[in-house]
Design a protein around this motif. Structure first.
Motif, short mmCIF file in Angstrom:
data_model
loop_
_atom_site.label_atom_id
_atom_site.label_comp_id
_atom_site.label_asym_id
_atom_site.label_seq_id
_atom_site.Cartn_x
_atom_site.Cartn_y
_atom_site.Cartn_z
N ALA A 127 -5.42 -27.89 -9.07
CA ALA A 127 -5.57 -28.63 -7.81
C ALA A 127 -4.56 -28.22 -6.75
CB ALA A 127 -5.49 -30.13 -8.07
N VAL A 128 -3.46 -27.60 -7.13
CA VAL A 128 -2.46 -27.19 -6.13
C VAL A 128 -2.74 -25.79 -5.60
CG1 VAL A 128 -0.71 -28.65 -7.22
CG2 VAL A 128 -0.78 -26.20 -7.77
N THR A 129 -3.83 -25.16 -6.06
CA THR A 129 -4.20 -23.83 -5.60
C THR A 129 -5.47 -23.91 -4.75
OG1 THR A 129 -5.76 -23.17 -7.36
CG2 THR A 129 -3.39 -22.99 -7.84
N ASN A 130 -5.77 -22.80 -4.10
CA ASN A 130 -7.01 -22.68 -3.35
C ASN A 130 -8.07 -21.92 -4.13
OD1 ASN A 130 -6.21 -23.95 -0.81
ND2 ASN A 130 -4.81 -22.22 -0.58
N ARG A 131 -7.83 -21.78 -5.44
CA ARG A 131 -8.77 -21.06 -6.31
C ARG A 131 -8.98 -21.79 -7.63
NH1 ARG A 131 -5.66 -15.46 -7.05
NH2 ARG A 131 -4.61 -16.00 -5.12
N PRO A 132 -9.33 -23.07 -7.61
CA PRO A 132 -9.44 -23.83 -8.86
C PRO A 132 -10.44 -23.25 -9.85
CG PRO A 132 -10.42 -25.04 -7.04
CD PRO A 132 -9.65 -23.90 -6.44
N LYS A 133 -11.45 -22.53 -9.36
CA LYS A 133 -12.42 -21.91 -10.26
C LYS A 133 -11.78 -20.81 -11.11
CE LYS A 133 -16.51 -22.74 -7.40
NZ LYS A 133 -17.65 -22.12 -6.67
#
Length: 296
Positions: A127-133
């Protein structure tokens, strides 16, 4: 996928780096100080020397493995070309979240970010990234070069493609990947840590001594190592941290750490890493039960 960045040169990190490098991946080993990196490389070298002496690998294999590892004291430098990152820093939520925020900024957009966390939910990390996938859990077992299991923890948003890639990669390392759901402690530590905690409670309540508890579990339950000795090897601070994560995550008193475990960590008796825990490891002495000051 050939460039692997490992965050942390401690027990787990250097073991993960050793394993990837032995299988001819190009490894960037990252830690905050050169001293930590030097210690990590020294450990890898000693472990490779043991494998050479046992004729499991050749001297050329050892040299090739070491040549596959490059060290860095900067995440930005060490992870800028990563296809996969395996974070193996200390089991501290704030530290891990800060690392993933930085990784998200410096790693290539297509890079997969994984964590070797023992207990912290992957969904929270993602959740703290822009790439959760592209965030997933790869929970290796210690000692990494020997133990076959890798717990693969899929976060709420982890994609099918990333999961398959990491499963296949684990198989390429000679491991047995096992996919589990994203809950505090996952499977291994959700079962193991309450057992260790109960062994500490048994000691705390003066039911039996350290060696007696471990002997019962080794000879009666066919465990290769007793739970108190295992806790020493894991690190009592790590055991405490995992129990606290599960207690906080489930709000269930069965995960509450035993007061004896809390006090030992406060006293700096962390097991093998500090030289003393439930057993005494100082000066390479044969393991002995610690002073009875912790027996009540």
């Amino acid at each position: 996928m050939k460039h692997i960045s490992i965050i942390g040169a401690g027990t787990m990190g250097n073991g993960i780096a050793h394993t990837f490098a032995q299988f001819d991946y190009k490894v960037s080993l990252i830690d905050v100080t050169k001293d930590s990196l030097d210690k990590g490389i020294a450990t890898i070298t000693r472990n490779l020397d043991r494998m050479v002496s046992k004729e499991k690998i050749s001297e050329d294999d050892k040299k090739r493995t070491l040549a596959n590892i490059t060290t860095f004291t900067s995440i930005a430098d060490g992870a800028k070309n990563a296809d996969l990152v395996v974070e193996a820093a200390t089991e501290n939520e704030k530290i891990k979240l800060d690392i993933f925020r930085e990784l998200d900024k410096v790693c290539p957009s297509e890079a997969i970010l994984s964590s070797n966390t023992s207990s912290i939910p992957i969904t929270k990390i993602a959740a703290v990234t822009n790439r959760p996938k592209q965030v997933i859990g790869m929970h290796f077992m210690n000692p990494v070069p020997i133990m076959k299991l890798v717990e693969i923890i899929r976060g709420y948003n982890t994609s099918d493609e990333v999961t398959k890639t990491v499963v296949d990669l684990s198989k390429n390392l000679g491991k047995v990947p096992t996919e589990v759901n994203d809950y505090p402690g996952f499977v291994a530590n959700r079962i193991l840590m309450p057992m260790i905690n109960e062994a500490v409670e048994t000691l705390y309540n003066n039911v039996a001594g350290v060696q007696e508890i471990d002997t019962v579990m080794k000879l009666g339950m066919a465990h290769p190592m007793g739970p108190l000795q295992l806790a020493d090897f894991i690190g009592l601070d790590v055991c405490l941290s995992i129990l606290e994560v599960m207690y906080d995550g489930f709000k269930n008193p069965k995960y509450a750490p035993c007061p004896l475990l809390v006090n030992m960590v406060r006293a700096g008796k962390l097991g093998v890493k500090s030289g003393e825990g439930f057993y005494d490891y100082r000066e390479n002495k044969k393991a002995e039960k610690v002073s009875s000051q912790f027996d009540s």
